[in-house]
Design a protein around this motif. Structure first.
Motif, PDB file in Angstrom:
ATOM      1  N   SER A 155      -1.231 104.294 121.229  1.00  0.00           N
ATOM      2  CA  SER A 155      -1.868 105.892 121.436  1.00  0.00           C
ATOM      3  C   SER A 155      -2.945 106.914 121.907  1.00  0.00           C
ATOM      4  O   SER A 155      -3.034 107.755 122.498  1.00  0.00           O
ATOM      5  CB  SER A 155      -1.629 106.556 120.152  1.00  0.00           C
ATOM      6  N   LEU A 156      -4.097 105.859 121.563  1.00  0.00           N
ATOM      7  CA  LEU A 156      -5.308 106.293 121.466  1.00  0.00           C
ATOM      8  C   LEU A 156      -5.582 105.993 122.871  1.00  0.00           C
ATOM      9  O   LEU A 156      -6.491 107.030 123.358  1.00  0.00           O
ATOM     10  CB  LEU A 156      -5.825 105.466 120.725  1.00  0.00           C
ATOM     11  N   TRP A 157      -4.800 105.613 123.812  1.00  0.00           N
ATOM     12  CA  TRP A 157      -4.954 105.412 124.909  1.00  0.00           C
ATOM     13  C   TRP A 157      -4.314 105.985 125.842  1.00  0.00           C
ATOM     14  O   TRP A 157      -4.555 106.298 126.995  1.00  0.00           O
ATOM     15  CB  TRP A 157      -5.377 103.206 125.420  1.00  0.00           C
ATOM     16  N   SER A 159      -2.661 108.137 125.333  1.00  0.00           N
ATOM     17  CA  SER A 159      -1.881 109.622 125.310  1.00  0.00           C
ATOM     18  C   SER A 159      -2.124 111.169 126.019  1.00  0.00           C
ATOM     19  O   SER A 159      -1.749 111.847 125.311  1.00  0.00           O
ATOM     20  CB  SER A 159      -1.893 110.037 123.390  1.00  0.00           C
ATOM     21  N   THR A 160      -3.891 110.789 126.519  1.00  0.00           N
ATOM     22  CA  THR A 160      -3.879 112.096 127.460  1.00  0.00           C
ATOM     23  C   THR A 160      -4.496 110.702 128.197  1.00  0.00           C
ATOM     24  O   THR A 160      -4.423 110.449 128.694  1.00  0.00           O
ATOM     25  CB  THR A 160      -5.753 111.874 126.443  1.00  0.00           C
ATOM     26  N   LEU A 218      -6.535 114.343 122.252  1.00  0.00           N
ATOM     27  CA  LEU A 218      -6.652 113.518 120.615  1.00  0.00           C
ATOM     28  C   LEU A 218      -5.892 114.241 120.295  1.00  0.00           C
ATOM     29  O   LEU A 218      -4.958 113.724 119.739  1.00  0.00           O
ATOM     30  CB  LEU A 218      -7.265 112.524 120.469  1.00  0.00           C
ATOM     31  N   ALA A 222      -2.467 112.530 119.484  1.00  0.00           N
ATOM     32  CA  ALA A 222      -2.070 112.225 118.511  1.00  0.00           C
ATOM     33  C   ALA A 222      -3.540 111.934 117.239  1.00  0.00           C
ATOM     34  O   ALA A 222      -4.280 110.438 118.063  1.00  0.00           O
ATOM     35  CB  ALA A 222      -2.320 110.497 119.734  1.00  0.00           C
ATOM     36  N   ALA A 225      -4.435 108.567 115.941  1.00  0.00           N
ATOM     37  CA  ALA A 225      -5.083 107.563 116.826  1.00  0.00           C
ATOM     38  C   ALA A 225      -6.702 108.292 116.561  1.00  0.00           C
ATOM     39  O   ALA A 225      -7.775 107.534 116.882  1.00  0.00           O
ATOM     40  CB  ALA A 225      -4.785 108.008 117.925  1.00  0.00           C
ATOM     41  N   ALA A 226      -6.812 109.237 116.676  1.00  0.00           N
ATOM     42  CA  ALA A 226      -7.757 110.243 117.059  1.00  0.00           C
ATOM     43  C   ALA A 226      -9.281 109.940 115.603  1.00  0.00           C
ATOM     44  O   ALA A 226     -10.262 109.762 115.618  1.00  0.00           O
ATOM     45  CB  ALA A 226      -8.341 111.700 117.196  1.00  0.00           C
TER      46      ALA A 226
END
Lengths: 298, 264
Positions: A155-157, A159-160, A218, A222, A225-226
């Motif tokens: 999700s960190l990578w 989601s945006t 983020l 997410a 993740a942030a």
């Protein structure tokens, strides 16, 4: 939950690939926009870029489960696979950048008129062509390192839509920093370093904007993740290493340098060297933290 | 299109015996893994290159203080929009004509992109083989009209295999039964990721069982990210490079350019 699948070696690769291609396209762009006034930057860019990419690609191969089967990547093209696109970008860059570097090497003092290097002497057309085509290939390669991470379920990578852009802008800053270091080491024209420092200051401002957009996206898309990078175990490295060391301090140093240079005309290499080293450290930490924090959330 | 195969996992019948895990290891000739007690009978702790299925144990605390002990067999979902197939750079991960997703072990080079791409964490890297491996729905067994090993072994009949449409019908029937008995019931996998080969009948919401509610293919944000890169490349070419480095007229060493710098 999962263990680390892409280890620290991959962070080193992402960093080196970014520095390498960015030094190359920075040199080419500076050269063509200035009608040759900054030709030396194109030369140093090729000298930095090609070995960086070659070493980086060797690291990638080393990380494969079956390194000797790497050729299978070259027998296939999958348009939906960022890695497949990256394989072809890296291959194209190695060929174009390699030829470009040879045209520069052929003009060095140690190069004779015979042999392989001799064949590349006085080839302005080849240099121009490989530079002009290698430049966009390099820009896409810098972005691909981020898009690669985005084409996963972390999700960190993913989601945006900003990770590719962030890696591109950050790579540009580290590429410029590498060029500044080489110029300082070779005791080149101080005005060129100043020019690069000014360019880098603009890139850092751009990077801060992109970073803010990414973190905002983020935070809403997410938040867990942030939190890993903003508040979790990576927060110290994030705030001190990436934000302070890689962005804020170099920006302050470069802006300060712009104004102080007008006051006195001393050629003090210390300031750009310090800024460059900080940028390179921050650029590496950015990739390291994102690589590992992204695998926490998998 | 050939007949699509399906696998029904009815968690309401699962007793957590983990016979499926053993059957999978035996049929696929996968070694046992040494693990440590983690505080739960859930074991091994995760799907790996040599563990292709495992029963996930969930302790679901109710509002009245009691605890429901939930079991869900996990493995590759055999997605129609399979992330592993989308990200594979060697063409090793493919979706077969019957809907089964397999990773060709000869073509896999072990880059681990599918491992980080799978929305269900169902792919593992096997250092022994240097490849990424996962459940292949016993492709050869099914081709020879035998059920997958896990289905064959399941003592309480929680697993069922067959044509996907029959499996979906059976799932619908089971959901009505459960609802008639006054229980919660959900179907998972009918539409997720284009429809998955594995269909769950769940007696609690997917989230409670650790399933992503709106799974996205790993490539969902790729187009947006490439767009960002293209826009960024354009901006960078203009500022700083064109803005700062084009000083036409002021002590240019070389002869004027040949028209490369008209537009950034």
């Amino acid at each position: 939950m999962h263990e680390v699948n892409w280890p620290a070696l991959i962070a080193v690769y992402l960093f080196m690939a970014g520095v390498g291609v960015a030094a190359f396209y920075t040199g080419v762009l500076a050269d063509i926009f200035s009608n040759g006034r900054y030709r030396r930057l194109a030369k140093y860019g090729a000298y930095i870029g090609v070995p960086m990419i070659v070493i980086g690609v060797l690291m990638l191969l080393f990380d494969l489960g079956k390194p000797m089967s790497f050729w299978r990547l070259l027998l296939n093209f999958n348009a939906s696979s960022t890695m497949s696109i990256g394989v072809w970008l890296l291959s194209a860059f190695m060929v174009l950048g390699g030829l470009n570097a040879l045209t520069w090497l052929a003009e060095e003092k140690f190069a004779g008129n015979s042999g392989i290097l001799g064949a590349f002497k006085n080839k302005p057309g080849l240099r121009r062509f490989t530079g002009l085509v290698g430049m966009p290939v390099g820009l896409l390669t810098a972005g691909y390192t981020g898009v690669l991470l985005a084409s996963t379920s972390s999700s960190l990578w993913s989601s945006t839509p900003y990770l590719g852009l962030l890696f591109l802008v950050s790579a540009t800053s580290t590429g410029i920093a590498a060029l500044m270091l080489v110029l300082a080491w070779r005791k080149e024209d101080f005005a060129v370093i100043q020019k690069l420092a000014r360019a880098d200051a603009l890139v850092i401002v751009f990077e801060i904007i992109v970073f803010s957009l990414l973190l905002l996206a983020l935070g809403s898309g997410a938040p867990e993740a942030a939190a890993v990078i903003l508040k979790g175990s990576y927060s110290l490295v994030f705030w001190l290493g990436i934000v302070a060391c890689g962005l804020v301090i170099p920006l302050i140093v470069e802006v300060y340098n712009m104004f102080s240079a007008k006051l006195h005309t001393g050629n003090d290499f210390t300031v750009p060297v310090v800024a460059s080293v900080l940028i390179l450290v921050g650029g590496f930490l950015l990739r390291y933290v994102f690589l590992f924090a992204g695998q926490v959330s998998l | 299109m050939a007949e699509q195969m399906g696998l029904l996992i009815d968690v309401s019948k699962c007793t957590g015996c983990r016979g499926c895990q053993v059957a999978c290891k035996q049929w696929n000739n996968l070694p046992a893994t040494a693990t440590a007690f983690s505080g739960s009978y859930e074991n091994p702790p995760r799907i790996e290159g040599n563990t292709w299925t495992r029963v996930k144990f969930t302790e679901d605390r109710q509002s009245n203080g009691s605890v429901r002990f939930l079991f869900r067999k996990t493995q590759c979902m055999h997605c129609t929009e399979a992330s592993c197939v989308a990200v594979c750079a060697t063409g090793a991960a493919t979706r077969m004509e019957n809907g089964t997703v397999v990773i060709d072990q000869d073509k896999c080079v072990g880059c681990k992109n599918c491992v980080v791409a799978c929305p269900f964490g169902a792919v593992g890297f096997d250092p022994q083989t240097g490849t990424s491996r996962k459940c292949r729905a016993c492709y050869e067994r099914v081709a020879n009209n035998m059920p997958p090993a896990c289905v064959k072994t399941c003592p309480p009949g929680a697993l069922q295999s067959g044509k996907r449409e029959d499996i979906l019908a059976a799932a619908g029937e089971r959901v009505s039964q459960l609802k008639a008995a006054g229980k919660e019931a959900y179907i998972y996998g009918q539409k997720e990721l284009g429809g998955t080969g594995v269909i769950y009948v769940l007696d609690a919401p997917p989230k409670v069982y650790g399933l992503p509610e709106n799974p996205r293919p790993a490539t969902a944000s790729v187009t947006g990210n490439w767009l960002g890169v293209l826009v960024g490349a354009g901006i960078l070419a203009f500022a700083p490079f064109k803005l700062l480095f084009s000083d036409k007229g002021s002590d240019v060493e070389n002869s004027p350019g040949t028209g490369v710098d008209e537009n950034a």
